[in-house]
Design a protein around this motif. Structure first.
Motif, PDB file in Angstrom:
ATOM      1  N   LEU A  39      14.779 -14.510 -14.860  1.00  8.31           N
ATOM      2  CA  LEU A  39      14.751 -13.138 -15.364  1.00  8.31           C
ATOM      3  C   LEU A  39      15.531 -12.203 -14.443  1.00  8.31           C
ATOM      4  CD1 LEU A  39      11.037 -12.688 -16.549  1.00  8.31           C
ATOM      5  CD2 LEU A  39      13.088 -12.723 -17.990  1.00  8.31           C
ATOM      6  N   GLY A  40      15.357 -12.374 -13.120  1.00  8.85           N
ATOM      7  CA  GLY A  40      16.087 -11.548 -12.169  1.00  8.85           C
ATOM      8  C   GLY A  40      17.585 -11.715 -12.306  1.00  8.85           C
ATOM      9  N   ALA A  41      18.009 -12.948 -12.563  1.00  5.05           N
ATOM     10  CA  ALA A  41      19.443 -13.200 -12.733  1.00  5.05           C
ATOM     11  C   ALA A  41      19.974 -12.513 -13.992  1.00  5.05           C
ATOM     12  CB  ALA A  41      19.702 -14.706 -12.799  1.00  5.05           C
ATOM     13  N   GLN A  42      19.160 -12.487 -15.066  1.00  5.25           N
ATOM     14  CA  GLN A  42      19.608 -11.834 -16.306  1.00  5.25           C
ATOM     15  C   GLN A  42      19.748 -10.334 -16.122  1.00  5.25           C
ATOM     16  OE1 GLN A  42      20.512 -14.098 -18.620  1.00  5.25           O
ATOM     17  NE2 GLN A  42      19.743 -15.420 -16.950  1.00  5.25           N
ATOM     18  N   ALA A  43      18.927  -9.766 -15.227  1.00 10.77           N
ATOM     19  CA  ALA A  43      18.997  -8.319 -15.006  1.00 10.77           C
ATOM     20  C   ALA A  43      20.333  -7.903 -14.417  1.00 10.77           C
ATOM     21  CB  ALA A  43      17.857  -7.886 -14.085  1.00 10.77           C
ATOM     22  N   GLN A  44      21.010  -8.826 -13.756  1.00  5.40           N
ATOM     23  CA  GLN A  44      22.311  -8.480 -13.148  1.00  5.40           C
ATOM     24  C   GLN A  44      23.387  -8.224 -14.197  1.00  5.40           C
ATOM     25  OE1 GLN A  44      22.133  -7.886  -9.923  1.00  5.40           O
ATOM     26  NE2 GLN A  44      19.985  -8.557 -10.155  1.00  5.40           N
ATOM     27  N   HIS A  45      23.110  -8.582 -15.458  1.00  2.86           N
ATOM     28  CA  HIS A  45      24.083  -8.344 -16.529  1.00  2.86           C
ATOM     29  C   HIS A  45      23.993  -6.923 -17.074  1.00  2.86           C
ATOM     30  CE1 HIS A  45      25.147 -12.532 -16.446  1.00  2.86           C
ATOM     31  NE2 HIS A  45      23.926 -12.915 -16.787  1.00  2.86           N
ATOM     32  N   ILE A  46      23.008  -6.153 -16.608  1.00  2.00           N
ATOM     33  CA  ILE A  46      22.901  -4.765 -17.050  1.00  2.00           C
ATOM     34  C   ILE A  46      24.100  -3.984 -16.496  1.00  2.00           C
ATOM     35  CG2 ILE A  46      21.505  -2.662 -16.902  1.00  2.00           C
ATOM     36  CD1 ILE A  46      19.034  -4.429 -16.643  1.00  2.00           C
ATOM     37  N   PRO A  47      24.823  -3.258 -17.366  1.00  3.83           N
ATOM     38  CA  PRO A  47      26.065  -2.600 -16.915  1.00  3.83           C
ATOM     39  C   PRO A  47      25.868  -1.596 -15.791  1.00  3.83           C
ATOM     40  CG  PRO A  47      25.917  -2.623 -19.320  1.00  3.83           C
ATOM     41  CD  PRO A  47      24.590  -3.088 -18.805  1.00  3.83           C
ATOM     42  N   ASN A  48      24.802  -0.823 -15.845  1.00  6.05           N
ATOM     43  CA  ASN A  48      24.559   0.200 -14.820  1.00  6.05           C
ATOM     44  C   ASN A  48      23.986  -0.461 -13.569  1.00  6.05           C
ATOM     45  OD1 ASN A  48      22.722   2.257 -13.401  1.00  6.05           O
ATOM     46  ND2 ASN A  48      23.986   3.559 -14.731  1.00  6.05           N
ATOM     47  N   ASP A  49      24.679  -0.335 -12.440  1.00  4.22           N
ATOM     48  CA  ASP A  49      24.251  -1.015 -11.209  1.00  4.22           C
ATOM     49  C   ASP A  49      22.878  -0.539 -10.731  1.00  4.22           C
ATOM     50  OD1 ASP A  49      26.578  -2.439 -11.217  1.00  4.22           O
ATOM     51  OD2 ASP A  49      27.614  -1.157  -9.750  1.00  4.22           O
ATOM     52  N   THR A  50      22.632   0.788 -10.833  1.00  7.05           N
ATOM     53  CA  THR A  50      21.343   1.310 -10.369  1.00  7.05           C
ATOM     54  C   THR A  50      20.201   0.768 -11.217  1.00  7.05           C
ATOM     55  OG1 THR A  50      22.410   3.352  -9.616  1.00  7.05           O
ATOM     56  CG2 THR A  50      20.011   3.405  -9.925  1.00  7.05           C
ATOM     57  N   LEU A  51      20.397   0.777 -12.542  1.00  6.07           N
ATOM     58  CA  LEU A  51      19.363   0.257 -13.439  1.00  6.07           C
ATOM     59  C   LEU A  51      19.172  -1.241 -13.236  1.00  6.07           C
ATOM     60  CD1 LEU A  51      17.383   0.836 -15.709  1.00  6.07           C
ATOM     61  CD2 LEU A  51      19.236   0.444 -17.361  1.00  6.07           C
ATOM     62  N   ALA A  52      20.279  -1.962 -13.008  1.00  9.66           N
ATOM     63  CA  ALA A  52      20.184  -3.399 -12.767  1.00  9.66           C
ATOM     64  C   ALA A  52      19.379  -3.690 -11.505  1.00  9.66           C
ATOM     65  CB  ALA A  52      21.584  -4.006 -12.655  1.00  9.66           C
ATOM     66  N   SER A  53      19.588  -2.876 -10.480  1.00  5.09           N
ATOM     67  CA  SER A  53      18.840  -3.053  -9.233  1.00  5.09           C
ATOM     68  C   SER A  53      17.361  -2.742  -9.432  1.00  5.09           C
ATOM     69  CB  SER A  53      19.425  -2.149  -8.146  1.00  5.09           C
ATOM     70  OG  SER A  53      18.667  -2.241  -6.963  1.00  5.09           O
ATOM     71  N   LEU A  54      17.085  -1.666 -10.193  1.00  2.08           N
ATOM     72  CA  LEU A  54      15.682  -1.311 -10.454  1.00  2.08           C
ATOM     73  C   LEU A  54      14.964  -2.437 -11.187  1.00  2.08           C
ATOM     74  CD1 LEU A  54      13.251   0.593 -10.673  1.00  2.08           C
ATOM     75  CD2 LEU A  54      14.325   1.608 -12.702  1.00  2.08           C
TER      76      LEU A  54
END
Length: 639
Positions: free
Chosen positions: A266-281
């Motif tokens: 799941l953590g790896a999939q979050a890295q595909h979120i375009p916004n870096d700040t949101l992906a980190s959150l």
């Protein structure tokens, strides 16, 4: 783990016109029948103004909707303890926001019917539609007893049904009666309520029902000859606990690995979120933080499963009786041990269980020492730190090394609680000892349904806590760990190097460095200090904090990131943080420190003053710091 009434309580109550209360003695099978009738639709909460917990649920019987409430177990309707007073007030409708029940189901053990009839008489005399649910009737017959259920119904003048909640037999008969409560029969003459009249009335009812008491339970007697022996019984108790903690690592480890792999994905999939700040959150804050706590759900499920099994088998009451001798040496008695044993799951219900203790001084002594018992909230912290201290899979002979460390931590907490009780009872809370009475139920094979329901209720409360307190605190910590933004300063850095730089120059780092001098003698750096600060809301947040830091610096292997973590500045700059001495000091600190706002709040409600919660927090913090300092320097001297 606090127990506040859910938001949908009012909705359920308003939509249902008929309220039915279950009441009876402890160990009579009341909760088993409640679980059968409500299933997993049951809700929990607290009665208004008090900390006694309530369980209630919606029941559909025919075309009728009802609310079924499981009142606290009581032997009498003449209140002599806070729990019994709540039952009396609930039946009379004297609790704000909790209407009086419209009907009663009295649950009685058929093997102890002679003792239960006075209670049944007083319940019928309240004048509400009442039925009697007889449990353990199969056990009565198996032990040579006899009872004519139809004749008992005629003698009492109220519906009587035999139920075996463990198998479900007879539960449909109870449900059928619930479909038409106004049609329940009532006695022509109300039974007596005076003690002098109850004895002859009970004898006449038993004679009419052709009641023959059950013979002695030879199986329970033979088992008790060993389990209640002052030497052999204690040996069996400690062996049971030892094997349990071994099982936590050997049985739950494969499941933990699967959960950990799931959160890593799941953590790896979050890295595909375009916004870096949101992906980190999402990736580091929510999944990396909360996920670092939830990976220990298999161990927590196993903890609650074993406790539920021991309770349903009938062993926990024996353990309380066995420990009464030890508790007496501290100035308390077996009821205090029941409260402390409940604290293995959570200190909040453990403190609430002190309401059965008659002496106010004994209650306070138990309340301010129960948090030293190792609760389920410490388990994720212990498992994480133990994995840093001992390599996974390492063994000493046939025993898992991590299980040995965990068992030692639980023993340390338990012994420390007893010593603390003895100190308070010998000084500020000196009081006369009181006799201890406890019913010993026969050993029974537990209902799998009941065990699983009890376990799931406890796990659900933990997950609800993770979804509330832990999630909120984790998001707040993510903000503190990732702001202010350092865009210009981190230009050209790789992702891992950038994350490490931002965390090291964050608001959290400033807060951690501010309080670091307090904990520096224990070997704690600012990362650990921030974790300890977050753990004041819930101990599991400490794991979530380190999980965020580790996920940011090494998302592929968070454990390795913690093992390689170094001091970023100060006299120890460049040195490893999680050395053996520091990990041992941290484990000992968590054994003693009071880091749970829910526990502090329940202490305030139970003692009706801030004095005792303040004393508890202060002495435990001093004890935690001092013992951690001692443990660290002993390890340094030895290594």
């Amino acid at each position: 783990m606090s127990c506040h009434a859910p938001d949908d309580v009012a909705t359920a109550d308003a939509a249902t016109s008929t309220r039915v209360a279950l009441l009876g003695a402890p160990n009579a099978g009341k909760s088993s029948l409640f679980n059968r009738l409500t299933g997993l639709r049951a809700k929990t909460g607290n009665y208004p103004g008090v900390t006694v917990s309530r369980s209630f649920g919606d029941v559909r019987a025919g075309g009728t909707n009802l609310v079924l409430e499981d009142l606290p177990g009581t032997y009498s309707l003449e209140a002599v303890s806070p729990d019994e007073q709540v039952v009396v007030d609930a039946l009379a409708g004297r609790l704000d926001g909790v209407p009086a029940p419209d009907a009663l189901i009295v649950v009685a053990d058929a093997t102890t019917l002679r003792r239960s009839l006075p209670f049944v008489a007083r319940a019928i005399a309240l004048g509400k539609p009442t039925m009697l649910a007889l449990t353990m009737i199969d056990e009565l017959h198996a032990r040579g007893g006899h009872l004519d259920v139809a004749a008992l119904e005629r003698a009492l003048g109220v519906p009587v049904r035999a139920v075996m909640a463990a198998t479900g037999a007879g539960v449909d008969d109870v449900r059928a009666l619930l479909a038409d409560v106004p049609a329940w029969t009532r006695p022509v003459v109300s039974p007596p309520t005076q003690d002098a009249q109850l004895a002859p009335w009970s004898r006449s009812v038993l004679a009419a029902a052709e009641y023959m008491p059950a013979g002695q339970d030879t199986r329970s007697r033979r088992i008790d000859a060993v389990l209640l022996h002052p030497v052999a019984g204690l040996a069996v108790f400690f062996a049971t606990m030892f094997l349990f903690f071994q099982a936590i690592f050997t049985v739950a480890a494969p499941l933990q690995d699967l959960v950990e792999q799931g959160f890593a994905w799941l953590g790896a999939q979050a890295q595909h979120i375009p916004n870096d700040t949101l992906a980190s959150l999402v990736g580091n804050g929510i999944i990396g933080g909360v996920g670092a706590t939830l990976v220990f759900v298999p161990q927590i499920m196993l903890l609650f499963l074993v406790l539920s099994l021991l309770e349903n088998v009938g062993y926990l009451s024996r353990a309380a009786f066995l420990m009464d001798r030890i508790m007496a040496a501290t100035g308390l008695e077996g009821r205090a041990f029941v409260a402390m044993l409940s604290s293995f799951a959570c200190a909040v219900p453990g403190i609430m269980a002190t309401r059965t203790i008659p002496s106010s001084r004994n209650r306070i002594a138990t309340i301010i020492t129960a948090p030293l018992m190792t609760c389920s909230a410490r388990l994720p912290v212990y498992v994480l730190l133990t994995s840093l201290l001992v390599e996974p899979g390492q063994r000493y002979g046939p025993f898992n090394a991590q299980g040995l460390v965990l068992f030692g931590l639980y023993v340390l907490g338990g012994l420390s609680a007893l010593v603390a009780v003895a100190v308070f009872k010998a000084t500020a809370l000196r009081d006369a000892s009181l006799p201890f009475y406890m019913e010993m139920p026969p050993y029974r094979f537990p209902s799998i349904r009941n065990v699983v329901t009890t376990m799931w209720h406890s796990v659900r409360m933990f997950l609800r806590k993770a979804g509330g307190i832990i999630l909120t605190t984790t998001v707040a910590l993510w903000v503190l760990l990732n702001f202010p933004a350092r865009g210009a300063e981190t230009a050209g850095m790789g992702d891992t190097e950038k994350a490490a730089y931002v965390i090291d120059h964050s608001y959290a780092a400033s807060i951690g460095r501010f309080i670091e001098p307090i904990f520096a003698p224990l070997g704690f750096d600012w990362h650990i200090c921030v974790g300890l600060l977050g753990a004041t809301s819930a101990r599991e947040v400490f794991v979530a904090t380190l999980g965020q830091v580790a996920s940011a610096t090494d998302p592929e292997d968070p454990r390795a990131a913690l093992m390689k973590m170094t001091f970023s500045d100060g006299p120890h700059a460049g040195q490893l943080v999680f050395t053996t001495a520091t990990v041992v000091a941290l484990l000992v600190f968590f054994v003693y420190a009071l880091q749970c706002v829910s526990t502090i709040a329940i202490m305030r409600r139970e003692t009706n003053t801030w004095r005792w919660p303040a004393i508890a927090w202060a002495y435990m913090f001093v004890l935690a710091w001092g013992m951690a300092f001692l443990a660290r320097h002993i390890v340094l001297a030895l290594t």
